[in-house]
Motif scaffolding. Sequence first.
Motif, PDB file in Angstrom:
ATOM      1  N   TYR A 482     -51.923  33.441 -23.693  1.00 53.81           N
ATOM      2  CA  TYR A 482     -53.328  33.637 -23.343  1.00 53.81           C
ATOM      3  C   TYR A 482     -53.634  35.120 -23.137  1.00 53.81           C
ATOM      4  O   TYR A 482     -54.645  35.640 -23.625  1.00 53.81           O
ATOM      5  N   ALA A 483     -52.762  35.794 -22.373  1.00 52.16           N
ATOM      6  CA  ALA A 483     -52.976  37.213 -22.093  1.00 52.16           C
ATOM      7  C   ALA A 483     -52.975  38.031 -23.380  1.00 52.16           C
ATOM      8  O   ALA A 483     -53.798  38.939 -23.562  1.00 52.16           O
ATOM      9  N   TRP A 510     -60.969  25.683 -22.336  1.00 53.00           N
ATOM     10  CA  TRP A 510     -59.955  25.839 -21.287  1.00 53.00           C
ATOM     11  C   TRP A 510     -59.977  24.701 -20.274  1.00 53.00           C
ATOM     12  O   TRP A 510     -58.947  24.344 -19.686  1.00 53.00           O
ATOM     13  N   LYS A 519     -56.017  27.476 -15.064  1.00 54.93           N
ATOM     14  CA  LYS A 519     -56.047  28.665 -14.202  1.00 54.93           C
ATOM     15  C   LYS A 519     -55.693  29.924 -14.991  1.00 54.93           C
ATOM     16  O   LYS A 519     -56.356  30.962 -14.859  1.00 54.93           O
ATOM     17  N   MET A 520     -54.671  29.828 -15.843  1.00 57.88           N
ATOM     18  CA  MET A 520     -54.234  31.001 -16.610  1.00 57.88           C
ATOM     19  C   MET A 520     -55.242  31.367 -17.699  1.00 57.88           C
ATOM     20  O   MET A 520     -55.496  32.555 -17.946  1.00 57.88           O
ATOM     21  N   LYS A 522     -58.476  30.740 -17.652  1.00 57.00           N
ATOM     22  CA  LYS A 522     -59.666  31.272 -16.988  1.00 57.00           C
ATOM     23  C   LYS A 522     -59.434  32.709 -16.548  1.00 57.00           C
ATOM     24  O   LYS A 522     -60.329  33.563 -16.656  1.00 57.00           O
ATOM     25  N   ALA A 523     -58.231  33.006 -16.073  1.00 59.03           N
ATOM     26  CA  ALA A 523     -57.897  34.367 -15.649  1.00 59.03           C
ATOM     27  C   ALA A 523     -57.945  35.328 -16.838  1.00 59.03           C
ATOM     28  O   ALA A 523     -58.437  36.462 -16.724  1.00 59.03           O
ATOM     29  N   ALA A 524     -57.434  34.883 -17.988  1.00 58.11           N
ATOM     30  CA  ALA A 524     -57.472  35.722 -19.194  1.00 58.11           C
ATOM     31  C   ALA A 524     -58.909  35.970 -19.630  1.00 58.11           C
ATOM     32  O   ALA A 524     -59.274  37.086 -20.035  1.00 58.11           O
ATOM     33  N   ALA A 526     -61.581  35.911 -17.632  1.00 59.94           N
ATOM     34  CA  ALA A 526     -62.221  36.769 -16.634  1.00 59.94           C
ATOM     35  C   ALA A 526     -61.854  38.225 -16.860  1.00 59.94           C
ATOM     36  O   ALA A 526     -62.707  39.126 -16.722  1.00 59.94           O
ATOM     37  N   LYS A 527     -60.619  38.467 -17.205  1.00 63.63           N
ATOM     38  CA  LYS A 527     -60.182  39.838 -17.484  1.00 63.63           C
ATOM     39  C   LYS A 527     -60.889  40.373 -18.731  1.00 63.63           C
ATOM     40  O   LYS A 527     -61.342  41.525 -18.756  1.00 63.63           O
ATOM     41  N   LYS A 530     -64.521  41.569 -18.174  1.00 62.28           N
ATOM     42  CA  LYS A 530     -64.748  42.826 -17.467  1.00 62.28           C
ATOM     43  C   LYS A 530     -64.905  44.016 -18.397  1.00 62.28           C
ATOM     44  O   LYS A 530     -65.381  45.078 -17.986  1.00 62.28           O
TER      45      LYS A 530
END
Length: 549
Positions: A482-483, A510, A519-520, A522-524, A526-527, A530
């Motif tokens: 994901y990242a 997701w 969770k992972m 969504k975090a990717a 959100a990053k 930005k």
Amino acid sequence: WFQLSLKEGLTVFREQEFCGDMGTRALERLHAVSGLRRGQFPEDAGAMAHPIRPASYETIDNFYTSTVYQKGSEVVRMIQTLIGRKNFRKGLNMYLKRHDGQAATCEDFVAAMEEAGGVDLGHFMVWYRQAGTPVLDVTSSYDKKKKEYTLRVKQSCPPTPGQKKKDPLNMPFCVGLLDQKGRDMKGTFVLDVAAPEEVFVFLNVEEEPIPSLLREFSAPVRVNYPYTEGQLRLIMASDIDGFNRWEAAQKLFTQYVLAGGAVPEEFIKSLRKVLKDKKLDAATKAMTLSLPSEAELGLTLLASGKKIDPVKLYHQRQAVIRAMAEGLSDDLWAMYETIENSLDEKASDGVARGQRSLKNLCLAYLAKIESESTAPLAAAAVAQSRNMTDKIAGLDILADGDSALKPKMFAHFAKQFGDQPSIMDHWLAAQSSARRPDVLASVKKLMKHKAFTLKNPNRVSSLLGVFAGNPLGFHAADGSGYAFVAEMAATVDKLNPQAAARLAKPFLRWRDFDAKRQKMMKAALAKLAKGKLSPNVREIVTKALGAKV
């Protein structure tokens, strides 16, 4: 732009009809349905689900989609089924004569069809404004004394972003009846489904039949009916409808994958009959023996109220393939060797393409249980075959394994075709699609290869886009996939916003995955949100994070 599906949906439909006329109509239909389910059904289940004619858009580039094209063609096909092929042709001629050179609308097209067919398609227009994949829940009963068979059809459609409440749709529901030996009893009925619930009664039915539902995939819907395994095997072996024979196999494969991977001997026997059926062409055999994709299996899980663990689902799917390969080992080898020894490498007609597809599928299945025996054959295809389809199939088989021949053959292919980018796209894709836990490291290494550049969208799609569809890579348990894809989407966005938006689209769903992956992912997202993003990618990210149904 809001009329995009009028042109593109009709074009895809005409292409499918042309290919059916030039080849095998039933086989062309299977290819179209399979593609729709792999690409469009997941789109309908995502945060950017939209009708074939979207009511609004932020950037039109994001709406050159499977929904507009493939589902759009299915809507055209439904009109043809409802009014008949002769009337459809009459309506098409009328439409072209009236609106040639004009900025025509979907309403103009449907009006011509209404006039030609003498029907009211006002209710049918809901397809143009409503998103989502409808579901038909079908039950049946038989009155032996009256010799009446009753089908009850209840339609529904899951909510999609911005469309929580759904209207009932008008659609053709093609149905046949089989006797207990699999023989067709009364031909095909085109049932006109329009209300939330419909009841259809068939008269003078001599015995309780097995229903053959949604013949020719007459509408882009999901159908639920409580078939037994025996009934599905009978349909797979005997139905006169090519789609339903294939669909019965797909349902059984799905059942066995989701149950954990065990395959009953009776199903193995049914598949053996398919392989040995001399009346069945090779291409149809290959389609029948092909399992549903991980994406299609995931949608079935969601429909049952469960979240998706894509890595677990991948392993369950592989377990079915191994069980099938073990049960059919002798038959697969016999089929492979027969075709390999008789097929002219230069042959490229429909029959030859079908045989090549079946041959390579047999070898791919055997590679799951006999890698030492199959690797040299795959390597020989890469090094010696004069047919590109066979070469690429050899690469795909080697990519998943650990044979010492793998690096040699990939190097050989790159040396031979390194100056032909469109061919090297297949070389990149074979490695990024490899179902291996170390695939991300391989992709990062390939990004430094001279065959790859971030500046070309085809290279991006072949390497990074294919990786984003790889369950062992994109959905790696540590979130590294994901990242990586989110980082690449941001990088590519500075060069090609359209390509970056396509790369970001897997994040749209997701919410469909297990809690840890949600969770992972969504975090990717959100990053990614930005950063300074193009309107193309910003729309994807915003809708992915904000979509509610």
